[in-house]
Design a protein around this motif. Structure first.
Motif, PDB file in Angstrom:
ATOM      1  N   LYS A  75      -9.680  26.134  -4.736  1.00  0.00           N
ATOM      2  CA  LYS A  75      -9.965  25.702  -3.264  1.00  0.00           C
ATOM      3  C   LYS A  75     -10.889  24.690  -3.051  1.00  0.00           C
ATOM      4  O   LYS A  75     -10.940  23.652  -2.499  1.00  0.00           O
ATOM      5  N   LEU A  76     -12.074  24.820  -4.309  1.00  0.00           N
ATOM      6  CA  LEU A  76     -13.025  23.924  -3.861  1.00  0.00           C
ATOM      7  C   LEU A  76     -12.638  22.461  -4.520  1.00  0.00           C
ATOM      8  O   LEU A  76     -13.150  21.622  -3.704  1.00  0.00           O
ATOM      9  N   GLU A  80     -12.697  19.358  -2.372  1.00  0.00           N
ATOM     10  CA  GLU A  80     -13.608  18.338  -2.779  1.00  0.00           C
ATOM     11  C   GLU A  80     -12.561  17.046  -2.580  1.00  0.00           C
ATOM     12  O   GLU A  80     -12.957  15.948  -2.242  1.00  0.00           O
ATOM     13  N   ALA A  81     -11.232  17.315  -2.964  1.00  0.00           N
ATOM     14  CA  ALA A  81     -10.110  16.033  -2.977  1.00  0.00           C
ATOM     15  C   ALA A  81     -10.244  15.591  -1.331  1.00  0.00           C
ATOM     16  O   ALA A  81     -10.154  14.494  -1.148  1.00  0.00           O
ATOM     17  N   HIS A  82      -9.924  16.589  -0.523  1.00  0.00           N
ATOM     18  CA  HIS A  82      -9.908  16.386   0.871  1.00  0.00           C
ATOM     19  C   HIS A  82     -11.119  15.649   1.308  1.00  0.00           C
ATOM     20  O   HIS A  82     -10.898  14.762   2.164  1.00  0.00           O
ATOM     21  N   VAL A  83     -12.434  16.184   0.966  1.00  0.00           N
ATOM     22  CA  VAL A  83     -13.558  15.322   1.227  1.00  0.00           C
ATOM     23  C   VAL A  83     -13.428  13.951   1.012  1.00  0.00           C
ATOM     24  O   VAL A  83     -13.890  12.873   1.628  1.00  0.00           O
ATOM     25  N   LEU A  84     -13.203  13.586  -0.311  1.00  0.00           N
ATOM     26  CA  LEU A  84     -13.130  12.437  -0.962  1.00  0.00           C
ATOM     27  C   LEU A  84     -12.077  11.451  -0.060  1.00  0.00           C
ATOM     28  O   LEU A  84     -12.198  10.406   0.167  1.00  0.00           O
ATOM     29  N   SER A  85     -11.117  12.132   0.258  1.00  0.00           N
ATOM     30  CA  SER A  85      -9.923  11.537   1.061  1.00  0.00           C
ATOM     31  C   SER A  85     -10.598  11.200   2.398  1.00  0.00           C
ATOM     32  O   SER A  85     -10.336  10.087   2.941  1.00  0.00           O
ATOM     33  N   LEU A  86     -11.278  11.965   2.936  1.00  0.00           N
ATOM     34  CA  LEU A  86     -12.133  11.688   4.430  1.00  0.00           C
ATOM     35  C   LEU A  86     -12.656  10.746   4.223  1.00  0.00           C
ATOM     36  O   LEU A  86     -13.046   9.637   5.180  1.00  0.00           O
TER      37      LEU A  86
END
Length: 218
Positions: A177-178, A182-188
């Motif tokens: 999940k982390l 993190e991947a979603h944060v990077l994408s954002l």
């Protein structure tokens, strides 16, 4: 002499009887008395007395043989020789029985002492066996207690192992999940950077349009 031999013979008979037949504490008293008699100078004194009596016995036997030989030569024994022969025979018999009873008493005392020591050893061995049996029972109880404790520890270890596996699985799930977060944060972050660039470009285009509009007005 004969009266003394009768007295000694009766005394030895009483001692032998008390050694062979247990009557109250008399056997123990006789054994203790004989033990004390065999200490120090006692054995030497007894051997001296026995030797003296044996010499007297040989003397009486010699006298008996002489009187019989004398009677054989004469064909008959005089009344005096008959009295002497009977006296020496009685004396020799009493001395022989006295020495024999003394030997019986000595051997009986020896074997009774050995028997008492053997019984004491057996009693001591029984006590040791009982003590060893108690220790064996204690060790068995301790072994059972240790076995129960080991079983409990094994159950606790299995429980902890299952909990550890569960925590490890949960940790892996959280790591996944982390990583996803993190991947979603990077994408954002990337989208935000693109939006900022697009915003800067739009501001620049807007500024250019405003400049152009002012140029037309002039």
């Amino acid at each position: 002499m004969i009266q003394l031999l009768f007295l000694v013979l009766f005394a030895e008979g009483a001692l032998a009887f008390l050694l062979l037949v247990k009557i109250g504490p008399f056997r123990e008293l006789v054994i203790k008395s004989l033990d004390q008699l065999k200490m120090g100078k006692g054995p030497a004194t007894v051997k001296t007395i026995a030797g003296t009596m044996f010499v007297i016995l040989l003397s009486s036997l010699t006298s008996i043989v002489k009187i019989q030989n004398k009677g054989a030569k004469l064909g008959t024994m005089s009344p005096m020789d008959q009295v002497l022969w009977r006296t020496h025979l009685l004396e020799a018999s009493l001395i022989g029985f006295t020495l024999f009873l003394g030997f019986i008493i000595d051997r009986t005392h020896h074997y009774l002492t050995k028997l008492i020591q053997f019984k004491d050893g057996v009693e001591s061995s029984k006590e040791e066996v009982i003590s060893l049996q108690k220790e064996k029972m204690q060790l068995k109880e301790e072994e059972e207690t240790t076995s129960k404790e080991m079983k409990q520890l094994k159950d606790e270890l299995l429980s902890l192992s299952e909990k550890l596996k569960k925590l490890k699985f949960e940790c892996e799930e959280k790591d996944k999940k982390l990583e996803t977060a993190e991947a979603h944060v990077l994408s954002l972050q990337k989208q935000s950077a693109d939006l900022l660039l697009e915003y800067d470009r739009l501001l620049e285009d807007n500024q250019n349009l405003q400049n152009q509009a002012q140029g037309y007005k002039s």
